[in-house]
Motif scaffolding. Sequence first.
Motif, PDB file in Angstrom:
ATOM      1  N   ARG A   1       0.824  -1.178  -0.228  1.00  0.00           N
ATOM      2  CA  ARG A   1       0.110   0.097   0.184  1.00  0.00           C
ATOM      3  C   ARG A   1       1.110   0.864   0.123  1.00  0.00           C
ATOM      4  O   ARG A   1       0.342   2.378  -0.793  1.00  0.00           O
ATOM      5  N   GLY A   2       2.139   1.287   1.016  1.00  0.00           N
ATOM      6  CA  GLY A   2       3.420   2.216   0.920  1.00  0.00           C
ATOM      7  C   GLY A   2       2.885   2.472  -1.048  1.00  0.00           C
ATOM      8  O   GLY A   2       3.930   4.382  -1.097  1.00  0.00           O
ATOM      9  N   VAL A   3       3.757   1.935  -1.204  1.00  0.00           N
ATOM     10  CA  VAL A   3       4.649   2.393  -2.890  1.00  0.00           C
ATOM     11  C   VAL A   3       3.202   2.276  -3.866  1.00  0.00           C
ATOM     12  O   VAL A   3       3.782   2.950  -4.435  1.00  0.00           O
ATOM     13  N   ALA A   4       2.429   1.370  -3.553  1.00  0.00           N
ATOM     14  CA  ALA A   4       1.202   2.049  -4.325  1.00  0.00           C
ATOM     15  C   ALA A   4       0.898   3.390  -4.897  1.00  0.00           C
ATOM     16  O   ALA A   4       0.523   4.155  -5.410  1.00  0.00           O
ATOM     17  N   ALA A   5       0.381   3.914  -3.048  1.00  0.00           N
ATOM     18  CA  ALA A   5       0.712   5.124  -3.221  1.00  0.00           C
ATOM     19  C   ALA A   5       1.531   6.114  -3.234  1.00  0.00           C
ATOM     20  O   ALA A   5       1.462   7.897  -4.057  1.00  0.00           O
ATOM     21  N   GLY A   6       2.669   6.004  -3.032  1.00  0.00           N
ATOM     22  CA  GLY A   6       3.642   6.908  -2.979  1.00  0.00           C
ATOM     23  C   GLY A   6       4.081   7.057  -4.820  1.00  0.00           C
ATOM     24  O   GLY A   6       4.097   7.961  -5.409  1.00  0.00           O
ATOM     25  N   THR A   7       3.579   5.869  -5.619  1.00  0.00           N
ATOM     26  CA  THR A   7       4.058   5.800  -7.277  1.00  0.00           C
ATOM     27  C   THR A   7       2.697   6.372  -7.954  1.00  0.00           C
ATOM     28  O   THR A   7       2.380   7.205  -8.810  1.00  0.00           O
ATOM     29  N   ALA A   8       1.213   6.654  -7.797  1.00  0.00           N
ATOM     30  CA  ALA A   8       0.352   7.197  -7.729  1.00  0.00           C
ATOM     31  C   ALA A   8       0.548   9.271  -7.727  1.00  0.00           C
ATOM     32  O   ALA A   8       0.047   9.247  -8.350  1.00  0.00           O
ATOM     33  N   ALA A   9       1.703   9.252  -6.710  1.00  0.00           N
ATOM     34  CA  ALA A   9       1.348  10.502  -5.967  1.00  0.00           C
ATOM     35  C   ALA A   9       2.013  11.277  -7.511  1.00  0.00           C
ATOM     36  O   ALA A   9       2.165  12.074  -7.890  1.00  0.00           O
ATOM     37  N   VAL A  10       3.339  10.472  -8.256  1.00  0.00           N
ATOM     38  CA  VAL A  10       4.038  10.696  -9.164  1.00  0.00           C
ATOM     39  C   VAL A  10       3.583  11.207 -10.685  1.00  0.00           C
ATOM     40  O   VAL A  10       3.989  11.719 -11.056  1.00  0.00           O
ATOM     41  N   THR A  11       2.118  10.758  -9.986  1.00  0.00           N
ATOM     42  CA  THR A  11       1.480  10.875 -11.825  1.00  0.00           C
ATOM     43  C   THR A  11       0.456  11.987 -11.481  1.00  0.00           C
ATOM     44  O   THR A  11      -0.444  12.417 -12.749  1.00  0.00           O
ATOM     45  N   SER A  12       0.488  12.767 -10.427  1.00  0.00           N
ATOM     46  CA  SER A  12      -0.372  14.057 -10.134  1.00  0.00           C
ATOM     47  C   SER A  12       0.406  15.223 -10.522  1.00  0.00           C
ATOM     48  O   SER A  12       0.432  15.673  -8.819  1.00  0.00           O
ATOM     49  N   PRO A  13       0.653  16.344 -11.348  1.00  0.00           N
ATOM     50  CA  PRO A  13       0.862  17.220 -11.535  1.00  0.00           C
ATOM     51  C   PRO A  13       0.848  17.864 -10.953  1.00  0.00           C
ATOM     52  O   PRO A  13       1.539  19.111 -10.495  1.00  0.00           O
ATOM     53  N   ASN A  14      -0.286  18.601 -10.920  1.00  0.00           N
ATOM     54  CA  ASN A  14      -1.669  19.520 -10.173  1.00  0.00           C
ATOM     55  C   ASN A  14      -1.698  19.232  -8.488  1.00  0.00           C
ATOM     56  O   ASN A  14      -2.801  20.211  -8.666  1.00  0.00           O
ATOM     57  N   SER A  15      -1.520  18.612  -8.597  1.00  0.00           N
ATOM     58  CA  SER A  15      -1.617  18.340  -6.869  1.00  0.00           C
ATOM     59  C   SER A  15      -0.242  17.012  -5.579  1.00  0.00           C
ATOM     60  O   SER A  15      -0.045  16.720  -6.730  1.00  0.00           O
TER      61      SER A  15
ATOM     62  N   SER B   1      -0.709  15.588  -3.562  1.00  0.00           N
ATOM     63  CA  SER B   1      -1.198  13.696  -2.781  1.00  0.00           C
ATOM     64  C   SER B   1      -1.604  13.367  -3.958  1.00  0.00           C
ATOM     65  O   SER B   1      -0.887  13.247  -5.685  1.00  0.00           O
ATOM     66  N   PHE B   2      -2.272  12.736  -4.187  1.00  0.00           N
ATOM     67  CA  PHE B   2      -2.866  11.080  -5.253  1.00  0.00           C
ATOM     68  C   PHE B   2      -4.172  11.150  -5.315  1.00  0.00           C
ATOM     69  O   PHE B   2      -4.569  11.148  -4.138  1.00  0.00           O
ATOM     70  N   ALA B   3      -4.910  10.742  -6.088  1.00  0.00           N
ATOM     71  CA  ALA B   3      -5.793  10.175  -6.745  1.00  0.00           C
ATOM     72  C   ALA B   3      -6.316   8.959  -5.865  1.00  0.00           C
ATOM     73  O   ALA B   3      -4.971   8.053  -6.107  1.00  0.00           O
ATOM     74  N   LYS B   4      -7.453   9.084  -5.582  1.00  0.00           N
ATOM     75  CA  LYS B   4      -7.320   6.905  -5.094  1.00  0.00           C
ATOM     76  C   LYS B   4      -7.578   6.155  -6.172  1.00  0.00           C
ATOM     77  O   LYS B   4      -7.412   5.147  -5.556  1.00  0.00           O
ATOM     78  N   ASP B   5      -8.556   6.242  -6.977  1.00  0.00           N
ATOM     79  CA  ASP B   5      -8.473   5.988  -7.927  1.00  0.00           C
ATOM     80  C   ASP B   5      -7.435   5.276  -8.957  1.00  0.00           C
ATOM     81  O   ASP B   5      -6.944   4.133  -9.036  1.00  0.00           O
ATOM     82  N   LYS B   6      -6.531   6.302  -8.990  1.00  0.00           N
ATOM     83  CA  LYS B   6      -5.308   5.384  -9.322  1.00  0.00           C
ATOM     84  C   LYS B   6      -5.213   5.054  -7.822  1.00  0.00           C
ATOM     85  O   LYS B   6      -3.532   4.268  -9.338  1.00  0.00           O
ATOM     86  N   PHE B   7      -4.563   4.918  -6.458  1.00  0.00           N
ATOM     87  CA  PHE B   7      -3.901   4.154  -5.687  1.00  0.00           C
ATOM     88  C   PHE B   7      -4.504   2.987  -6.053  1.00  0.00           C
ATOM     89  O   PHE B   7      -3.847   1.884  -6.247  1.00  0.00           O
ATOM     90  N   ASP B   8      -5.508   2.965  -5.967  1.00  0.00           N
ATOM     91  CA  ASP B   8      -6.531   1.058  -6.239  1.00  0.00           C
ATOM     92  C   ASP B   8      -5.800   0.640  -7.430  1.00  0.00           C
ATOM     93  O   ASP B   8      -6.124  -0.412  -7.674  1.00  0.00           O
ATOM     94  N   GLU B   9      -5.292   1.438  -9.143  1.00  0.00           N
ATOM     95  CA  GLU B   9      -5.694   0.874  -9.925  1.00  0.00           C
ATOM     96  C   GLU B   9      -3.604   0.188 -10.106  1.00  0.00           C
ATOM     97  O   GLU B   9      -3.870  -1.143  -9.842  1.00  0.00           O
ATOM     98  N   ILE B  10      -3.374   1.302  -9.167  1.00  0.00           N
ATOM     99  CA  ILE B  10      -1.656   0.233  -8.826  1.00  0.00           C
ATOM    100  C   ILE B  10      -1.608  -0.945  -7.691  1.00  0.00           C
ATOM    101  O   ILE B  10      -0.488  -1.657  -8.004  1.00  0.00           O
ATOM    102  N   LEU B  11      -2.223  -0.762  -6.790  1.00  0.00           N
ATOM    103  CA  LEU B  11      -1.738  -1.496  -5.598  1.00  0.00           C
ATOM    104  C   LEU B  11      -2.772  -2.612  -6.549  1.00  0.00           C
ATOM    105  O   LEU B  11      -2.567  -3.649  -5.804  1.00  0.00           O
ATOM    106  N   SER B  12      -3.199  -3.359  -7.463  1.00  0.00           N
ATOM    107  CA  SER B  12      -3.793  -3.991  -7.776  1.00  0.00           C
ATOM    108  C   SER B  12      -2.649  -4.554  -8.826  1.00  0.00           C
ATOM    109  O   SER B  12      -2.790  -6.253  -8.715  1.00  0.00           O
TER     110      SER B  12
END
Length: 307
Positions: A273-287, A289-300
């Motif tokens: 879960r930590g890696v999923a959130a950290g990875t999701a955060a780098v995809t969000s240039p305008n925020s 933090s991270f988007a929950k749907d991107k976190f869920d996608e990467i986590l899976s």
Amino acid sequence: MILSVCLSPCVDINMEVDSLTVGMSHKIISKRIFFTGKALNVAIGLARLNADSFATGFMYEDNGNQFEQELHREGVPYKFVWNKGRVRENYKFVDRRSMLTEIDDISAEVSTEKQKELVNLVKQISKTAEAVVISGSLAKGMTPDYYARILNAVPPNVKKIVDTEGERLFQALKTGVDLVKPNLDELERTLKKPLKNKTDMLSACDELLNRGSKTVLLSLGKRGAIITDGNKHYYSKSVNVAMNSTVGAGDGMVAAATQALVEGRSLQEILRRGVAAGTAAVTSPNSISFAKDKFDEILSSLEVKEI
């Protein structure tokens, strides 16, 4: 409730320029402003994961209302210790070669009385908390043992999570913590030695465990992360994503790992879960933090391997 303690908030002003030459005039291509601070980013990440999040720490009168507005938008309740002056402003310039130039501000000084006020506030709020997260740098006029002072105010049944480096980390470890989350560069600077392979990294993690942490989550950036409690060691490789910004990636990792720790999940799941959130955060240039749907996608798609 998970309480996040921010000791040194900042305004990050990120600017894209065509080129950057000392002594020359430049035009800005784009600019993004973030009202941030590592522990505030954690609080926002927790809220995006639908956790019960609360933010505290130091804030400044001249521009602190902008941070309140940001936390309000994210649904994060807060209570700050207010100081005179402005929140520090950090400038980041990226040119056409993707070269990053940073100019970091210093914060206004925090008085001894205000420092005591925050310790008492943390003591009060943490009575109803399941975990307390403290991360980042210190405000001007503060010494590294302030980390220990804050953590010693937390009840013994509340989990303690720390993300910092150097003497601040060593002082925090003296209080006994449940999880620390250094990245590789921070750990090398803290222990003053290079860590060239996983054997070196695990040995370095052992040093933190021996100093007082129950668990170490070591971020390896785009390579993923390692987690260890001294008995079991696991590694998760990050997935390939479009990297738009590394700002807030470590804070996203702390948020998701903290939530998993509070929920009593396994080491493997805390890591994943930590890696999923950290990875999701780098995809969000305008925020920040991270988007929950991107976190869920990467986590899976993440896998964990025992080392």
